[in-house]
Structures are given as structure tokens and as C-alpha cells.
Design an enzyme around this catalytic site. Structure first.
Site, PDB file in Angstrom:
ATOM      1  N   TYR A   1      63.821  95.153  31.238  1.00  0.00           N
ATOM      2  CA  TYR A   1      63.465  93.883  31.862  1.00  0.00           C
ATOM      3  C   TYR A   1      61.966  93.767  32.054  1.00  0.00           C
ATOM      4  O   TYR A   1      61.212  94.723  31.860  1.00  0.00           O
ATOM      5  CB  TYR A   1      64.159  93.746  33.220  1.00  0.00           C
ATOM      6  CG  TYR A   1      63.554  94.603  34.323  1.00  0.00           C
ATOM      7  CD1 TYR A   1      62.726  94.039  35.288  1.00  0.00           C
ATOM      8  CD2 TYR A   1      63.804  95.968  34.395  1.00  0.00           C
ATOM      9  CE1 TYR A   1      62.183  94.806  36.316  1.00  0.00           C
ATOM     10  CE2 TYR A   1      63.269  96.745  35.410  1.00  0.00           C
ATOM     11  CZ  TYR A   1      62.452  96.159  36.367  1.00  0.00           C
ATOM     12  OH  TYR A   1      61.910  96.930  37.365  1.00  0.00           O
TER      13      TYR A   1
ATOM     14  N   ARG B   1      54.928  94.176  26.860  1.00  0.00           N
ATOM     15  CA  ARG B   1      55.546  95.355  27.486  1.00  0.00           C
ATOM     16  C   ARG B   1      57.068  95.308  27.353  1.00  0.00           C
ATOM     17  O   ARG B   1      57.718  96.331  27.125  1.00  0.00           O
ATOM     18  CB  ARG B   1      55.138  95.441  28.961  1.00  0.00           C
ATOM     19  CG  ARG B   1      55.677  96.674  29.657  1.00  0.00           C
ATOM     20  CD  ARG B   1      55.124  96.834  31.070  1.00  0.00           C
ATOM     21  NE  ARG B   1      55.555  95.755  31.955  1.00  0.00           N
ATOM     22  CZ  ARG B   1      55.236  95.681  33.249  1.00  0.00           C
ATOM     23  NH1 ARG B   1      54.463  96.619  33.782  1.00  0.00           N
ATOM     24  NH2 ARG B   1      55.655  94.678  33.995  1.00  0.00           N
TER      25      ARG B   1
ATOM     26  N   ARG C   1      83.640  99.536  25.858  1.00  0.00           N
ATOM     27  CA  ARG C   1      82.877 100.642  26.422  1.00  0.00           C
ATOM     28  C   ARG C   1      82.887 101.854  25.502  1.00  0.00           C
ATOM     29  O   ARG C   1      83.938 102.367  25.123  1.00  0.00           O
ATOM     30  CB  ARG C   1      83.456 101.033  27.787  1.00  0.00           C
ATOM     31  CG  ARG C   1      82.609 102.071  28.525  1.00  0.00           C
ATOM     32  CD  ARG C   1      83.246 102.427  29.867  1.00  0.00           C
ATOM     33  NE  ARG C   1      82.362 103.283  30.647  1.00  0.00           N
ATOM     34  CZ  ARG C   1      82.258 104.603  30.497  1.00  0.00           C
ATOM     35  NH1 ARG C   1      83.006 105.221  29.578  1.00  0.00           N
ATOM     36  NH2 ARG C   1      81.429 105.312  31.247  1.00  0.00           N
TER      37      ARG C   1
ATOM     38  N   HIS D   1      79.796 105.175  24.778  1.00  0.00           N
ATOM     39  CA  HIS D   1      78.428 105.613  25.024  1.00  0.00           C
ATOM     40  C   HIS D   1      77.518 105.360  23.829  1.00  0.00           C
ATOM     41  O   HIS D   1      76.354 104.991  23.985  1.00  0.00           O
ATOM     42  CB  HIS D   1      78.406 107.103  25.400  1.00  0.00           C
ATOM     43  CG  HIS D   1      78.845 107.371  26.799  1.00  0.00           C
ATOM     44  ND1 HIS D   1      80.150 107.250  27.198  1.00  0.00           N
ATOM     45  CD2 HIS D   1      78.142 107.745  27.907  1.00  0.00           C
ATOM     46  CE1 HIS D   1      80.245 107.552  28.490  1.00  0.00           C
ATOM     47  NE2 HIS D   1      79.046 107.858  28.950  1.00  0.00           N
TER      48      HIS D   1
ATOM     49  N   LYS E   1      60.657 100.188  31.074  1.00  0.00           N
ATOM     50  CA  LYS E   1      61.082  99.373  32.210  1.00  0.00           C
ATOM     51  C   LYS E   1      62.581  99.080  32.087  1.00  0.00           C
ATOM     52  O   LYS E   1      63.005  97.964  31.769  1.00  0.00           O
ATOM     53  CB  LYS E   1      60.261  98.082  32.276  1.00  0.00           C
ATOM     54  CG  LYS E   1      60.251  97.406  33.638  1.00  0.00           C
ATOM     55  CD  LYS E   1      59.197  96.318  33.669  1.00  0.00           C
ATOM     56  CE  LYS E   1      59.204  95.542  34.972  1.00  0.00           C
ATOM     57  NZ  LYS E   1      58.753  96.332  36.132  1.00  0.00           N
TER      58      LYS E   1
END
Length: 282
Positions: A33, A52, A100, A102, A145
Site C-alpha cells: 500500500y 514507492r 486459499r 500459499h 510497504k
């Protein structure tokens, strides 16, 4: 409207927006984010934040399904849809929506773009804040981030319980950064700030502070500093997108700083002028 949300082209009030349960953010916090502020419907330092944002996504191998210019245009268009010109502007991308697992889903699963706007002004830089120190137990990729913010959430709770405003992380004796911001010190007329390595997020506000120091011929030392140096500094400066240059008056209940107010005021004034100039009404 006061606030506005966006999810893959759909707009709505934040209270009414929903997302698929299989968005990978739900299971893994699998995304990155960025955030900044707008004034007069003009977004501050947008180019730097977008740069960024794309860098963080690239480090996690998330393929954003838009160009940098397209993301900027979507965000700028959204800011004009809300009532107030002063907004907190937040956006994130998650790796996509899939059952789901990984391992990453295949390239046929596009990443999801989220945007959130809410009314908020930048903070008053004249107000001093109180800090606490906490051992930095986060992972070793703090330069990305990411949405994995549980350590910062726990630190924020401890900070609030202590009646303070921010937590300073340290690894052993080395100071890294704060839970939501960067921390630097002034000592003998020199700004000392942690190196932009993998242990800190390279803050946009930190970069602007460094730029202003160089403009005023204030030496900048981008090397690690210790908890002892933090406590003995002439000033302790906390920087983030919403608080460009705020100083601390207390750390762990002990008074700090207050010994170089003229330098701080010069930097604060210059950073505020820069913000006001860049966000003038178009």
C-alpha cells in the site's frame, strides 16, 4: 460525499464497500500500500508515492494491472468526487482473488486495486509528541510497504495505553524507525537518520526532510544511531506523510530534545510552504 472507496473499478461509500472472501488479503495480507494527503483536491507528492508503491509491489512480485500513469489518473479522478478537498488518500494492491493457497495464483489471476479516501488534514507541526521504545520484532523486509502490519498494530496499542503518540522500534541498541513513521535526530547541528536499508521504510517525508536540510546547508548523516544517541539528541524528529516534521518532548517518560528549536522551526516552515505550494488550487 464525505468518503469514497474503490475496488477494481467499483465505487461506493466505505461503509458499503465489500470484497470477495477469496481476496488473498483476507488470508495472507498479500499486498502492498501507500498513502498521502490532498489539499484543494491536489494530491501531495503523488509521483514519489506511486514510485514507492510500484517498487514495493515489484519486490513481492505482484504485477499491478495498470501503468503508473493510469493509477495516478484513477486516484486524481477519485479525489475530485468527494466533498472536501483535504483528504487522506490511501491505496493498495493485493495479489488477486483465488482459492486459499500459499503459493501464488497463476498469471491469469489479476491483482486487485483498492483506493480509500476520507476527510483528514495534515497534523500541526508545532505540537510536540511523547514516544515509547519497543524492541523491533518485525521481519527483515521493512523496506517493502506491505499490508502485514500486526507488529505496528500491537505497538500502536501499547503506545496508546502508555498515553503516548508513537513507538520507536530498535533492534538491540540500533534505532530503526517508528511504528508508523521515520525517526531522525539532530545533534550538534547535524541531522542523523537511519540508512535506507531493509530495516526501515524509505519515507517520502524523510526524503523531503533530508532535501530541506541540504537546502539550508544542514549536514545529513545517513548512518545508524543508537538508543543512547536518541535520548541524548538535541532534537528527536518524527516524520510521516501526515506529519512532516514533528518533535518529541518525552521518550519512555524521560524528557528529550528542545535544544535546537530554531533549526526545527526553519525546517517545519519550509516543509509546510512546500506542501502549500504543491497543493495550491488548480
Amino acid at each position: 460525499m464525505e468518503n469514497l472507496g474503490y475496488y477494481n473499478g467499483k465505487y461506493g461509500l466505505l461503509e458499503e464497500m465489500t470484497i470477495p472472501m477469496n481476496d488473498r488479503v483476507c488470508y495472507f495480507g498479500d499486498g502492498v500500500y501507500d498513502a498521502t494527503y490532498s489539499r484543494n483536491y491536489v494530491i501531495f507528492a503523488l509521483d514519489e508515492h506511486i514510485e514507492r508503491f510500484f517498487n514495493s509491489a515489484g519486490l513481492l512480485k505482484i504485477k499491478i494491472p495498470y501503468t503508473k500513469e493510469q493509477v495516478k489518473e484513477i486516484i486524481k479522478d477519485m479525489v475530485k468526487k468527494v466533498d472536501s478537498g483535504e483528504q487522506f488518500v490511501y491505496w493498495q494492491v493485493t495479489r488477486g482473488t483465488a482459492m486459499r493457497n500459499h503459493a501464488f495464483p497463476g498469471d491469469e489471476v489479476p491483482a486487485n486495486l483498492w483506493i480509500m479516501l476520507k476527510p483528514l488534514k495534515i497534523k500541526d507541526m508545532s505540537q510536540k509528541i511523547k514516544l515509547i521504545t519497543l524492541e523491533d520484532t518485525r521481519f527483515l523486509h521493512c523496506n517493502i510497504k506491505t499490508l502485514n502490519l500486526l507488529p505496528s498494530v500491537m505497538a500502536a496499542q501499547k503506545t496508546e495505553e502508555a498515553g503516548c503518540q508513537e513507538a520507536v522500534f530498535h533492534r538491540g541498541t540500533r534505532v530503526t524507525e517508528c511504528a508508523h513513521s521515520n525517526v531522525s535526530i539532530l545533534k550538534d547541528g547535524i541531522l542523523k537518520t537511519a540508512p535506507a536499508d531493509n530495516l526501515i521504510l524509505p519515507g517520502i517525508a524523510r526524503a523531503h526532510l533530508i532535501k530541506m536540510c541540504k537546502l539550508f546547508s544542514i549536514p545529513v548523516d545517513e548512518t545508524a544511531f543508537t538508543l543512547k544517541e536518541l535520548m541524548e539528541a538535541d532534537e528527536v524528529i518524527v516524520t510521516s506523510s501526515g506529519q512532516f516534521c514533528i518533535t518529541a518532548c518525552e521518550i519512555d517518560g524521560k524528557p528529550v530534545g528542545g535544544k535546537a528549536p530554531e533549526i526545527v522551526k526553519k525546517l517545519q516552515d519550509a516543509l509546510l510552504v512546500e506542501f502549500l505550494e504543491e497543493t495550491k488550487a488548480e
